[in-house]
Enzyme design. Structure first.
Site, PDB file in Angstrom:
ATOM      1  N   HIS A 186       0.845  -1.191   0.000  1.00 27.53           N
ATOM      2  CA  HIS A 186       0.000   0.000   0.000  1.00 27.53           C
ATOM      3  C   HIS A 186       0.881   1.242   0.000  1.00 27.53           C
ATOM      4  O   HIS A 186       1.656   1.453   0.928  1.00 27.53           O
ATOM      5  CB  HIS A 186      -0.909   0.027   1.226  1.00 27.53           C
ATOM      6  CG  HIS A 186      -2.016  -0.977   1.185  1.00 27.53           C
ATOM      7  ND1 HIS A 186      -3.024  -1.010   2.120  1.00 27.53           N
ATOM      8  CD2 HIS A 186      -2.276  -1.984   0.310  1.00 27.53           C
ATOM      9  CE1 HIS A 186      -3.852  -2.005   1.826  1.00 27.53           C
ATOM     10  NE2 HIS A 186      -3.424  -2.600   0.736  1.00 27.53           N
ATOM     11  N   TYR A 207      -9.648   4.681   7.294  1.00 27.45           N
ATOM     12  CA  TYR A 207      -9.899   5.039   8.691  1.00 27.45           C
ATOM     13  C   TYR A 207     -11.044   6.042   8.703  1.00 27.45           C
ATOM     14  O   TYR A 207     -10.965   7.087   8.046  1.00 27.45           O
ATOM     15  CB  TYR A 207      -8.667   5.668   9.322  1.00 27.45           C
ATOM     16  CG  TYR A 207      -7.511   4.713   9.515  1.00 27.45           C
ATOM     17  CD1 TYR A 207      -7.315   4.071  10.740  1.00 27.45           C
ATOM     18  CD2 TYR A 207      -6.621   4.451   8.483  1.00 27.45           C
ATOM     19  CE1 TYR A 207      -6.254   3.199  10.923  1.00 27.45           C
ATOM     20  CE2 TYR A 207      -5.563   3.569   8.651  1.00 27.45           C
ATOM     21  CZ  TYR A 207      -5.383   2.945   9.868  1.00 27.45           C
ATOM     22  OH  TYR A 207      -4.340   2.079  10.053  1.00 27.45           O
ATOM     23  N   PRO A 230      -4.264  -0.227  18.420  1.00 25.52           N
ATOM     24  CA  PRO A 230      -3.997  -0.702  17.058  1.00 25.52           C
ATOM     25  C   PRO A 230      -4.223   0.348  15.981  1.00 25.52           C
ATOM     26  O   PRO A 230      -3.932   0.079  14.807  1.00 25.52           O
ATOM     27  CB  PRO A 230      -4.979  -1.868  16.896  1.00 25.52           C
ATOM     28  CG  PRO A 230      -6.089  -1.563  17.852  1.00 25.52           C
ATOM     29  CD  PRO A 230      -5.443  -0.882  19.014  1.00 25.52           C
ATOM     30  N   LYS A 260       1.161  -0.286  14.963  1.00 20.76           N
ATOM     31  CA  LYS A 260       2.553  -0.253  15.418  1.00 20.76           C
ATOM     32  C   LYS A 260       2.977  -1.449  16.270  1.00 20.76           C
ATOM     33  O   LYS A 260       4.170  -1.628  16.517  1.00 20.76           O
ATOM     34  CB  LYS A 260       2.812   1.028  16.237  1.00 20.76           C
ATOM     35  CG  LYS A 260       2.669   2.312  15.442  1.00 20.76           C
ATOM     36  CD  LYS A 260       3.635   2.335  14.285  1.00 20.76           C
ATOM     37  CE  LYS A 260       3.359   3.449  13.316  1.00 20.76           C
ATOM     38  NZ  LYS A 260       3.981   3.239  12.015  1.00 20.76           N
ATOM     39  N   TYR A 270       3.365   6.714   9.847  1.00 20.88           N
ATOM     40  CA  TYR A 270       2.614   5.511   9.490  1.00 20.88           C
ATOM     41  C   TYR A 270       3.527   4.478   8.819  1.00 20.88           C
ATOM     42  O   TYR A 270       3.424   3.278   9.123  1.00 20.88           O
ATOM     43  CB  TYR A 270       1.462   5.873   8.553  1.00 20.88           C
ATOM     44  CG  TYR A 270       0.411   4.795   8.443  1.00 20.88           C
ATOM     45  CD1 TYR A 270      -0.635   4.733   9.353  1.00 20.88           C
ATOM     46  CD2 TYR A 270       0.456   3.844   7.435  1.00 20.88           C
ATOM     47  CE1 TYR A 270      -1.601   3.737   9.270  1.00 20.88           C
ATOM     48  CE2 TYR A 270      -0.498   2.845   7.335  1.00 20.88           C
ATOM     49  CZ  TYR A 270      -1.520   2.797   8.261  1.00 20.88           C
ATOM     50  OH  TYR A 270      -2.464   1.804   8.190  1.00 20.88           O
TER      51      TYR A 270
END
Length: 391
Positions: free
Chosen positions: A72, A201, A293, A297, A385
């Site tokens: 991704h 998200y 979560p 990480k 990220y």
């Protein structure tokens, strides 16, 4: 029994450390309380940072990952029915994340351990760590009905939040920092195509939602729920309806529904134990820290911990240089706290808290709008990220 490094726990942290040490010619034995099937079958994280993928490749453990992992280069955020994408690769000089379930990582680690002669003792129960403040530590345990003692030079505690390793740290040495969140994630697995080829998200007035996946035909979805919610009260129909609502009409337009085959509620917490070394005992992974979560990480932090620990052990045995081990806790915690900060911030930005008033809700929306419009803000999110570098 004797070895140079006793590794407690055969999860990602313990097994990757074992492979790193085996490559360096350092003798190690892994003690695991459960069976292989149990460890390999645990449903856990599925997003690997760039650094984690690179380490697995360096160890020659990425054949299936390269074939089956989903790379991704971006991620998506939805709020109030609007959807925008963050181009992580463009913002970070080409970095990306790879979706590849922890169960698959564990299968690769176990298969390679058998082929490479990495020693793992499963069903090692009643572990007791002894002599961690001396030059001759050891681990006592029971296996096959008999008692055993594993003498060693060092102990690596990779046995998770509830393991024996952190409990062996003296109370007057250990400092604990914790934030328990007043909600959890209700998650399902379903054999349906993901709603999007990248993660989404979602921040909705009803609460957070996440659209994720494990493969092109298997989806992993979550919705924020109260800690008092019962799984039995969430039928598949109710879950799909709520997920579609929170994702918004644009994101949910291609949502494919189907029966779930796994459903669970996971509480969220932020937790750090300091220091990560005491005497001859080192903590790594969930034994030392937990992150919500939201930032993906958990497993990645475990990998960075053991990468640093392995460096220190190699320098100790190869060069008689203690500096890597002496600096392990401080170095690891510096990265841990940055990951904790990101996960805490991203959780606060995307979830609805019980005491959230209209002002706080407006602040969330304003910050999301700012991120949508600002390349600088998106760069900060993207850098965290895809994973901060080891320093």
């Amino acid at each position: 029994m004797r070895t140079q490094v006793a590794i407690i726990g055969a999860g990602p942290a313990g097994l990757i450390l074992a492979h790193l040490l085996a490559r360096a010619g350092i003798d190690a034995v892994v003690l695991e309380r459960r069976t292989r099937d149990y460890v390999e079958g645990r449903v856990r994280a599925g997003v690997l940072e760039q650094g984690t993928v690179a380490l697995l490749a360096d160890l020659g453990l990425d054949e299936r990952l390269r074939a089956e992992g989903l790379v991704h280069t971006g991620t998506n955020i939805a709020y109030d029915g609007r959807l925008f994408r963050i181009d992580m690769a463009a913002l970070t000089g080409g970095s990306a994340v790879t979706v590849y379930g922890q169960q698959e990582v564990m299968r690769d680690l176990f298969d390679a351990a058998e082929a490479r002669g990495v020693r793992i003792l499963f069903e090692a129960e009643d572990l007791v760590l002894e002599g961690v403040e001396t030059d001759s530590p050891s681990v006592r345990f029971r296996r096959d009905g008999a008692g055993h003692t594993l003498a060693c030079d060092w102990i690596a505690g990779c046995d998770g939040f509830h393991g024996a390793s952190r409990a062996a740290m003296p109370a007057d040495v250990l400092k604990v920092f914790e934030r328990v969140y007043p909600f959890g994630w209700l998650g399902i697995l379903a054999e349906v195509a993901p709603v999007n080829h990248e993660l989404i998200y979602a921040n909705h007035e009803n609460g957070f939602a996440l659209a994720s996946m494990r493969s092109p035909t298997r989806s992993r979805y979550y919705v924020q729920v109260g800690l008092d919610e019962r799984i039995e009260d969430w039928s598949d129909v109710r879950f799909w309806d709520e997920l579609a609502l929170r994702l918004g009409p644009e994101a949910a337009a291609g949502l494919e529904r189907g029966p779930s085959f796994e459903k669970s509620v996971a509480p969220l917490r932020s937790f750090v134990a300091e220091p990560m070394r005491h005497g001859r005992l080192f903590l790594a992974g969930d034994a030392a820290h937990i992150v919500p979560p939201t930032g993906a990480k958990g497993m990645n932090l475990a990998v960075s911990d053991v990468a640093m620990l392995a460096e220190g052990l190699v320098r100790h045995y190869r060069d008689r240089d203690p500096s890597g081990l002496d600096g392990y806790s401080q170095r690891a915690l510096a990265r841990v706290w940055k990951a904790e900060r990101f996960s805490w911030w991203f959780t606060g930005l995307t979830h609805r808290f019980p005491d959230m008033d209209p002002f706080a809700r407006r602040m969330q929306v304003a910050e999301l709008a700012y991120i949508r419009e600002s390349r600088a803000a998106q760069t900060v999110l993207a850098e965290n990220y895809v994973g901060l570098p080891l320093v």
